[in-house]
Scaffold this motif. Sequence first.
Motif, short mmCIF file in Angstrom:
data_model
loop_
_atom_site.label_atom_id
_atom_site.label_comp_id
_atom_site.label_asym_id
_atom_site.label_seq_id
_atom_site.Cartn_x
_atom_site.Cartn_y
_atom_site.Cartn_z
N SER A 175 4.36 -1.20 8.87
CA SER A 175 4.57 0.21 8.25
C SER A 175 6.27 0.17 7.97
CB SER A 175 4.22 0.97 9.05
OG SER A 175 2.43 1.01 9.20
N ILE A 176 6.94 0.44 6.70
CA ILE A 176 8.28 0.15 6.61
C ILE A 176 8.42 2.15 5.79
CG2 ILE A 176 10.01 -0.71 5.48
CD1 ILE A 176 8.03 -2.25 4.25
N LEU A 233 1.73 -4.20 3.83
CA LEU A 233 3.27 -3.52 3.81
C LEU A 233 2.57 -2.28 3.20
CD1 LEU A 233 5.42 -6.68 1.99
CD2 LEU A 233 5.65 -5.94 4.67
N ILE A 234 2.86 -1.29 4.01
CA ILE A 234 2.63 -0.31 4.46
C ILE A 234 3.41 1.19 4.58
CG2 ILE A 234 0.66 0.97 5.28
CD1 ILE A 234 -0.50 -0.27 6.67
N ASP A 235 4.13 2.06 2.54
CA ASP A 235 4.56 2.72 2.67
C ASP A 235 4.71 4.20 4.00
OD1 ASP A 235 6.63 4.11 1.41
OD2 ASP A 235 5.56 5.77 1.42
N ALA A 236 5.81 3.87 5.23
CA ALA A 236 5.89 5.01 5.93
C ALA A 236 4.32 5.00 7.58
CB ALA A 236 5.47 6.01 5.74
N HIS A 273 -10.14 19.57 -2.48
CA HIS A 273 -11.71 19.87 -1.74
C HIS A 273 -10.97 19.03 -0.18
CE1 HIS A 273 -13.66 22.48 -4.33
NE2 HIS A 273 -14.48 21.29 -5.20
N GLU A 274 -10.88 17.62 -0.77
CA GLU A 274 -10.79 17.22 0.72
C GLU A 274 -9.73 16.86 1.53
OE1 GLU A 274 -13.23 12.84 1.72
OE2 GLU A 274 -13.34 12.60 -0.57
N ILE A 275 -8.53 17.22 0.37
CA ILE A 275 -7.38 17.87 1.27
C ILE A 275 -7.58 19.11 2.87
CG2 ILE A 275 -5.04 18.52 0.97
CD1 ILE A 275 -5.39 16.45 -1.38
N ASP A 276 -7.71 19.34 1.28
CA ASP A 276 -8.11 21.09 2.30
C ASP A 276 -9.20 21.07 3.43
OD1 ASP A 276 -6.65 22.26 0.58
OD2 ASP A 276 -7.84 23.28 -0.72
N THR A 277 -10.13 20.20 4.02
CA THR A 277 -11.27 20.17 4.54
C THR A 277 -10.65 19.16 5.76
OG1 THR A 277 -12.79 19.83 3.15
CG2 THR A 277 -13.21 18.70 5.47
N MET A 278 -9.83 18.00 5.25
CA MET A 278 -8.75 16.64 6.30
C MET A 278 -7.64 17.11 6.92
SD MET A 278 -9.12 13.43 5.05
CE MET A 278 -11.15 13.53 4.60
N ASN A 279 -6.89 17.67 6.02
CA ASN A 279 -5.59 17.54 5.96
C ASN A 279 -5.35 16.79 5.13
OD1 ASN A 279 -4.24 16.30 7.63
ND2 ASN A 279 -5.22 16.94 9.54
N ILE A 280 -3.49 16.94 4.92
CA ILE A 280 -3.03 16.04 3.59
C ILE A 280 -2.43 14.72 3.90
CG2 ILE A 280 -0.55 16.66 3.94
CD1 ILE A 280 -2.03 15.59 1.07
N LEU A 281 -2.37 14.45 5.58
CA LEU A 281 -2.33 13.67 6.49
C LEU A 281 -3.55 12.27 6.88
CD1 LEU A 281 0.33 11.49 7.40
CD2 LEU A 281 -0.23 12.85 9.49
N GLU A 282 -4.58 12.93 6.91
CA GLU A 282 -5.43 12.20 6.96
C GLU A 282 -6.13 12.22 5.78
OE1 GLU A 282 -5.81 11.64 9.48
OE2 GLU A 282 -5.00 12.18 10.21
N ALA A 283 -5.67 12.64 4.72
CA ALA A 283 -6.63 12.49 3.88
C ALA A 283 -5.86 11.20 2.95
CB ALA A 283 -6.37 13.50 1.97
N VAL A 290 1.00 -0.81 -0.24
CA VAL A 290 -0.19 -0.30 -0.03
C VAL A 290 0.58 1.19 -0.59
CG1 VAL A 290 -2.01 1.39 1.32
CG2 VAL A 290 -1.87 -1.20 1.74
N ASP A 291 0.44 2.30 -0.86
CA ASP A 291 1.52 3.38 -1.16
C ASP A 291 0.40 4.82 -1.57
OD1 ASP A 291 3.32 4.96 -0.70
OD2 ASP A 291 4.32 4.69 -2.19
N GLU A 292 0.74 5.94 -1.28
CA GLU A 292 0.42 6.76 -2.26
C GLU A 292 1.02 7.72 -2.50
OE1 GLU A 292 1.08 9.86 -0.36
OE2 GLU A 292 2.31 9.11 1.07
N VAL A 293 0.77 8.56 -3.68
CA VAL A 293 1.63 9.60 -4.32
C VAL A 293 0.47 10.93 -4.26
CG1 VAL A 293 2.11 10.05 -6.68
CG2 VAL A 293 2.55 7.77 -5.92
N GLY A 294 1.55 11.75 -3.99
CA GLY A 294 1.10 13.24 -4.10
C GLY A 294 0.54 13.72 -3.40
#
Length: 258
Positions: A179-180, A165-168, A135-145, A74-78
């Motif tokens: 979490s790695i 296996l989760i990134d960070a 919109h959601e990023i602005d509402t909840m902050n980037i970490l929670e998004a 699992v990972d995210e980008v952006g």
Amino acid sequence: MKSIKEIEQLLKNSDIENEYIKTLRLDERNGVQKALGRWDKQIEKRGALLEKYECMQKYEKRFHSEGYRLIAGVDEVGRGPLAGPVVAAAVILPENIQLIGIDDSKKLSEEKRLYYYERIMEEATAVSTCMIDHHEIDTMNILEASKKAMMNAINRLQTQPDFLLIDAVKLNTPYPSESIIKGDSKSISIAAASVVAKVERDSLMKDYDKQYPAYGFANNMGYGTKEHLRAIEETGISPIHRRSFAPVKDFLIDKRRG
């Protein structure tokens, strides 16, 4: 005696027999020795890639040995861009897949990312993605998004994982997980998720570039390059800019004051 061109063609095959290589080393032609030098470098590079790939399987092998079979990376980008969504992916790879050379998507060329993306989409046991918009990023902050995107990607997997296996980041999930830190360069499963998320987000930003061409989204993907910042100063913000992020937020404050 083979021509240099014929030898160069033969040397494109990494499985060429050692005895023939020994024979070529005795060939005094300069062109042959140069071709051998290039071949040696290719073999050395491939060896390094194999070694790294082996290292990047250590988490998968460890948890496979403990009885887990459906391990999702699992990972995210952006997280960092000033515009556009954050995109997360979850990927379950089969145990025997060969993705030699895969890495953190940021370290790969676009050509390589697309190559691995196609391989992953064809061969993975399961793949899912989730996008959380500005919109959601602005509402909840980037970490929670980012966490929400990752959780949604996990929940959308058509095949239920038995380990993550989760990134960070740490996620509150019903599945056992690890979490790695910098996991996208340490685990093939997380690297695969990184590639999928990056390719899909980049594709979306290229579409946005057609709608809002002033900002160069097709090149900067929403990150705050000099050209992007200059466009904000000259044009203002677009509908997809994150208003909670500096310097977009600062621009809005200055505009209100002005």
